[in-house]
Motif scaffolding. Structure first.
Motif, PDB file in Angstrom:
ATOM      1  N   VAL A  22       0.463  -1.086   0.547  1.00 41.40           N
ATOM      2  CA  VAL A  22       0.244   0.296   0.007  1.00 41.40           C
ATOM      3  C   VAL A  22       0.918   1.518   0.206  1.00 41.40           C
ATOM      4  N   PHE A  23       1.900   1.149   0.949  1.00 38.81           N
ATOM      5  CA  PHE A  23       2.560   2.471   0.879  1.00 38.81           C
ATOM      6  C   PHE A  23       3.422   2.650  -0.232  1.00 38.81           C
ATOM      7  N   THR A  24       3.893   2.045  -0.805  1.00 34.38           N
ATOM      8  CA  THR A  24       5.007   2.074  -1.708  1.00 34.38           C
ATOM      9  C   THR A  24       4.312   1.812  -2.936  1.00 34.38           C
ATOM     10  N   THR A  25       3.581   1.515  -3.451  1.00 42.91           N
ATOM     11  CA  THR A  25       2.221   1.496  -4.562  1.00 42.91           C
ATOM     12  C   THR A  25       1.659   3.136  -4.544  1.00 42.91           C
ATOM     13  N   ALA A  26       1.105   3.828  -3.576  1.00 40.62           N
ATOM     14  CA  ALA A  26       0.825   4.840  -3.331  1.00 40.62           C
ATOM     15  C   ALA A  26       1.808   6.153  -3.385  1.00 40.62           C
ATOM     16  N   ARG A  27       2.897   5.750  -2.684  1.00 38.54           N
ATOM     17  CA  ARG A  27       4.612   6.554  -3.829  1.00 38.54           C
ATOM     18  C   ARG A  27       4.852   6.793  -4.607  1.00 38.54           C
ATOM     19  N   GLU A  28       4.546   5.612  -5.361  1.00 40.33           N
ATOM     20  CA  GLU A  28       4.646   5.596  -7.000  1.00 40.33           C
ATOM     21  C   GLU A  28       3.968   6.108  -7.588  1.00 40.33           C
ATOM     22  N   LEU A  29       3.088   6.738  -7.015  1.00 40.70           N
ATOM     23  CA  LEU A  29       1.380   7.333  -7.880  1.00 40.70           C
ATOM     24  C   LEU A  29       1.745   8.659  -7.183  1.00 40.70           C
ATOM     25  N   GLY A  30       2.449   8.855  -6.628  1.00 39.96           N
ATOM     26  CA  GLY A  30       2.336  10.256  -6.164  1.00 39.96           C
ATOM     27  C   GLY A  30       1.517  10.650  -4.860  1.00 39.96           C
ATOM     28  N   ILE A  31       0.970   9.759  -4.417  1.00 43.27           N
ATOM     29  CA  ILE A  31      -0.284   9.524  -3.298  1.00 43.27           C
ATOM     30  C   ILE A  31      -0.133   9.452  -2.567  1.00 43.27           C
ATOM     31  N   PRO A  32       0.183  11.306  -1.161  1.00 42.95           N
ATOM     32  CA  PRO A  32      -0.153  11.227   0.099  1.00 42.95           C
ATOM     33  C   PRO A  32      -0.288  10.151   0.922  1.00 42.95           C
ATOM     34  N   VAL A  33      -0.327   9.649   1.951  1.00 46.78           N
ATOM     35  CA  VAL A  33      -0.915   8.212   2.573  1.00 46.78           C
ATOM     36  C   VAL A  33      -1.680   9.214   4.314  1.00 46.78           C
ATOM     37  N   ALA A  34      -2.245   8.623   4.380  1.00 49.07           N
ATOM     38  CA  ALA A  34      -2.934   9.491   6.090  1.00 49.07           C
ATOM     39  C   ALA A  34      -3.086   8.245   6.650  1.00 49.07           C
TER      40      ALA A  34
END
Length: 253
Positions: free
Chosen positions: A206-218
């Motif tokens: 979840v964290f890696t894929t979101a980062r690769e998409l440029g999406i911040p995560v809370a």
């Protein structure tokens, strides 16, 4: 938080801002909000405890504060709280009184901080309250929501194989709200299909894929019901380990 300090995780601990009545009333009936805060109506624990009522602006505010922060920083942050996705428009349920996911999404939209919000609910159980509130406030056009209790295969290899694609479905969102539930653990009395290593893989994906998409995560803690409590806390520790590892790669987002 005490354990994370003892483990010397390199995290920046910040005081959250409590959610206001206006924040809560975007996602819930205003009378329900007032009755809960005044202890006139039973909360998600089916009591009228003043201490629970006093905690609710802070737990919901923690999620909102984390999301506000990452929208600005383009990073990743944790709201170390739970008790959201079974809360409906005007009724509590399943240890949930106010739906901090929807409180957060609607506040970000109202404040002009986000136009598209993703909610990835990896708790073991269906986020029925989230879906009901989305329908009530007509938010399906701008909130993308997936919940493990309805949308995911309950076989570990299939789930982990499908997860990168599920995260990619949030491409274009301004922020991803991630419920990192501990109750999908194979030994959880209310869960049951991922072991320790597989849960760690889930969080890393979840964290890696979101980062690769440029999406911040809370993200928040969500459910976990094993005893002794250390078993649940160990799962949360591993989620924080994955968060810290991912944060080292987010400086250029």
């Amino acid at each position: 938080m005490q354990r994370w300090r003892e483990k010397h995780f390199p995290i920046d601990v910040r005081e959250p801002q409590p959610a206001t009545v206006e924040d809560l009333a975007r996602a819930h009936d205003r009378k329900y909000v007032g009755d809960i805060l005044a202890c006139r109506e039973s909360n998600g624990f089916f009591n009228k405890s003043a201490s629970v009522a006093q905690s609710l602006p802070w737990t919901n505010g923690s999620m909102l504060s984390a999301a506000r922060h990452v929208v600005g920083s383009r990073g990743i942050a944790c709201a170390p709280c739970s008790g959201f996705h079974h809360a409906h428009w005007d009724t509590p349920g399943g240890f949930c009184t106010f739906n901090g996911l929807m409180v957060t999404a609607l506040a970000l939209r109202a404040e002009g901080l986000a136009t598209q919000v993703g909610i990835l609910d990896c708790d073991q159980h269906f986020g029925d309250g989230t879906v009901e509130i989305m329908e009530r406030v007509n938010a399906r056009g701008w909130i993308r929501h997936l919940t493990a209790g309805r949308d995911y295969p309950r076989v570990a290899t299939r789930f982990l194989g499908a997860l990168p694609g599920l995260v990619k479905s949030f491409a274009g969102c301004d922020v991803l709200l991630y419920q990192a539930g501990a109750d999908p653990h194979i030994e959880d009395p209310l869960g049951g299909f991922l072991d320790d290593e597989q849960l760690a893989q889930r969080d890393a994906i979840v964290f890696t894929t979101a980062r690769e998409l440029g999406i911040p995560v809370a993200w928040n803690l969500a459910g976990g019901y094993q005893e002794p409590l250390d078993k649940v806390l160990n799962i949360h520790d591993r989620t924080m380990e994955a968060c810290v590892a991912d944060s080292l790669h987010r400086t250029d987002l």
